[in-house]
Design an enzyme around this catalytic site. Structure first.
Site, PDB file in Angstrom:
ATOM      1  N   ALA A 259      53.726  59.482 -24.732  1.00  0.00           N
ATOM      2  CA  ALA A 259      52.947  60.287 -23.801  1.00  0.00           C
ATOM      3  C   ALA A 259      52.990  59.633 -22.430  1.00  0.00           C
ATOM      4  O   ALA A 259      53.552  58.555 -22.262  1.00  0.00           O
ATOM      5  CB  ALA A 259      51.509  60.394 -24.307  1.00  0.00           C
ATOM      6  N   LYS A 260      52.368  60.305 -21.493  1.00  0.00           N
ATOM      7  CA  LYS A 260      52.341  59.828 -20.100  1.00  0.00           C
ATOM      8  C   LYS A 260      51.926  58.357 -19.990  1.00  0.00           C
ATOM      9  O   LYS A 260      52.469  57.603 -19.198  1.00  0.00           O
ATOM     10  CB  LYS A 260      51.355  60.686 -19.288  1.00  0.00           C
ATOM     11  CG  LYS A 260      51.993  61.915 -18.688  1.00  0.00           C
ATOM     12  CD  LYS A 260      52.351  61.670 -17.228  1.00  0.00           C
ATOM     13  CE  LYS A 260      53.588  62.394 -16.770  1.00  0.00           C
ATOM     14  NZ  LYS A 260      53.466  63.840 -16.844  1.00  0.00           N
ATOM     15  N   ARG A 261      50.928  57.971 -20.813  1.00  0.00           N
ATOM     16  CA  ARG A 261      50.406  56.606 -20.659  1.00  0.00           C
ATOM     17  C   ARG A 261      51.448  55.535 -20.986  1.00  0.00           C
ATOM     18  O   ARG A 261      51.270  54.376 -20.673  1.00  0.00           O
ATOM     19  CB  ARG A 261      49.153  56.407 -21.533  1.00  0.00           C
ATOM     20  CG  ARG A 261      49.414  56.478 -23.014  1.00  0.00           C
ATOM     21  CD  ARG A 261      48.170  56.222 -23.840  1.00  0.00           C
ATOM     22  NE  ARG A 261      48.455  56.435 -25.251  1.00  0.00           N
ATOM     23  CZ  ARG A 261      48.552  57.625 -25.818  1.00  0.00           C
ATOM     24  NH1 ARG A 261      48.363  58.721 -25.114  1.00  0.00           N
ATOM     25  NH2 ARG A 261      48.851  57.738 -27.103  1.00  0.00           N
ATOM     26  N   HIS A 262      52.529  55.939 -21.651  1.00  0.00           N
ATOM     27  CA  HIS A 262      53.581  54.965 -21.934  1.00  0.00           C
ATOM     28  C   HIS A 262      54.567  54.817 -20.768  1.00  0.00           C
ATOM     29  O   HIS A 262      55.623  54.214 -20.912  1.00  0.00           O
ATOM     30  CB  HIS A 262      54.347  55.357 -23.209  1.00  0.00           C
ATOM     31  CG  HIS A 262      53.484  55.384 -24.426  1.00  0.00           C
ATOM     32  ND1 HIS A 262      53.140  56.541 -25.084  1.00  0.00           N
ATOM     33  CD2 HIS A 262      52.858  54.379 -25.092  1.00  0.00           C
ATOM     34  CE1 HIS A 262      52.358  56.252 -26.116  1.00  0.00           C
ATOM     35  NE2 HIS A 262      52.173  54.947 -26.141  1.00  0.00           N
ATOM     36  N   GLY A 263      54.207  55.408 -19.622  1.00  0.00           N
ATOM     37  CA  GLY A 263      55.100  55.326 -18.457  1.00  0.00           C
ATOM     38  C   GLY A 263      55.864  56.624 -18.311  1.00  0.00           C
ATOM     39  O   GLY A 263      55.743  57.519 -19.150  1.00  0.00           O
TER      40      GLY A 263
END
Ligand code: GLU
Length: 329
Positions: A259-263
């Site tokens: 997801a987004k939080r992984h970059g």
């Protein structure tokens, strides 16, 4: 009978295509190219609040950049036009009418809070949350009329009664035999209270009308398959149920779905960081288990050796180190 295989990639344009989506696109493309089949692109933009037209444009551009072409869909042949779900609403309405005429739908007035209160129950078929209790199925006509004064209902598909010992089984092309007890996920929504048709209804209608024979998608949708199989049967398309194959997702280093939080692992982001399509295809092939060692490749280089059996059944964990190779090639 025509035995040409037909598969599809069906992205939801609510965000950018990321590595996980690209993996599914590559595998479903390879499945069709290896079988001399027909590959379709269908844009699943039915949720107009979440979908953004510019994301569809970007997905189409990313697929072209990856060298994954399609025979039917936007910009290609369109015998089953349209290929955007937002333009297929009449077809969903028609299917819903048929279910209604068979007495297979009922209005559900349960509020979010009521649905949450049953969420403590074990999540049978988890992608739709906790199994629905069936509370509104039992309402009398008078009770329905009473509740309709206060709330617009959603519509639920009343799962056919089958003996508890009769399992719903299917052979998954990657994950093996799957079996689900009947009714385990409960009666599911086919039209939301705001009038929007559900994913389960739209995807079943589209796959049936577009004559899809092979569905390959992420295994987050594995538990949607028994629902879709039951819709196929209820809509009189039981003979046309496709073969299903669910591929493991790519996970972030923390073990959760990418997801987004992984970059920024979007294809657009990787492209603008200078990653080449051959590096990306080679990397996707490697993390899917199609090749033993990373090497830059074109998608077409993988066709001759492709089989579903080669696809790794374990999810791949995407770490910074695993990604670093992308930038060096
Ligand atoms: N539109 C769905 C997604 O992007 C895929 C649906 C499917 O393949 O059945 O997750």
């Amino acid at each position: 009978m025509n035995s040409t295989k037909r598969g599809r990639f069906a992205p939801t344009p609510s965000g950018d295509m990321h590595l996980g989506n690209a993996k599914i696109a590559l595998l479903s493309w390879l499945q069709m190219r290896a079988a001399n089949g027909v590959f379709l692109l269908r844009i699943e933009d039915i949720d107009h609040q979440r979908s953004r037209p510019e994301k569809s444009v970007q997905i189409i551009d990313d697929l072209c950049w990856l060298g994954l072409d399609w025979d039917e869909g936007p910009g290609a042949q369109e015998p089953h036009s349209p290929y955007f779900q937002s333009r297929r609403l009449e077809l969903y309405a028609e299917a819903l009418n048929r279910l209604e005429a068979e007495g297979l739908l009922y209005p559900c007035y349960c509020s979010r809070a009521e649905l949450h209160s049953i969420a403590g129950a074990p999540h049978g078929l988890a992608s739709e949350g906790a199994p629905y209790s069936g509370a509104c199925r039992q309402l009398t006509k008078a009770e329905r009329a009473e509740r309709a004064r206060k709330k617009t209902p959603s519509l639920r598909f009343a799962l056919p009664e089958v003996p508890q010992d009769q399992l719903l089984r299917f052979q998954d092309g990657i994950s093996g035999v799957q079996q689900f007890p009947p009714g385990r996920g409960g009666d599911f929504v086919v039209r939301r209270a705001d009038g929007m048709y559900s994913y389960q209804l739209a995807v079943t209608v589209d796959d049936a009308l577009m004559e899809i024979t092979n569905v390959l998608r992420g295994d987050d949708l594995l538990d949607s398959t028994p629902r879709q199989i039951q819709l196929y049967r209820a809509l009189g398309w039981g003979e046309q149920i496709p073969s299903f194959a669910h591929a493991p997702l790519l996970l972030g280093a923390d073990g959760t779905r990418l997801a987004k939080r992984h970059g920024d692992l979007s294809i657009a982001g990787l492209r603008s960081a200078g990653v080449r399509p051959t590096a990306l295809i080679g990397w996707l092939a490697y993390v899917s288990g199609l090749i033993d060692r990373f090497e830059p490749l074109m998608a077409s280089d993988l066709i001759a050796e492709f089989t579903l059996e080669k696809i790794d059944k374990e999810p791949f964990i995407v770490t910074g180190q695993a990604l670093s190779i992308l930038y060096k090639n």
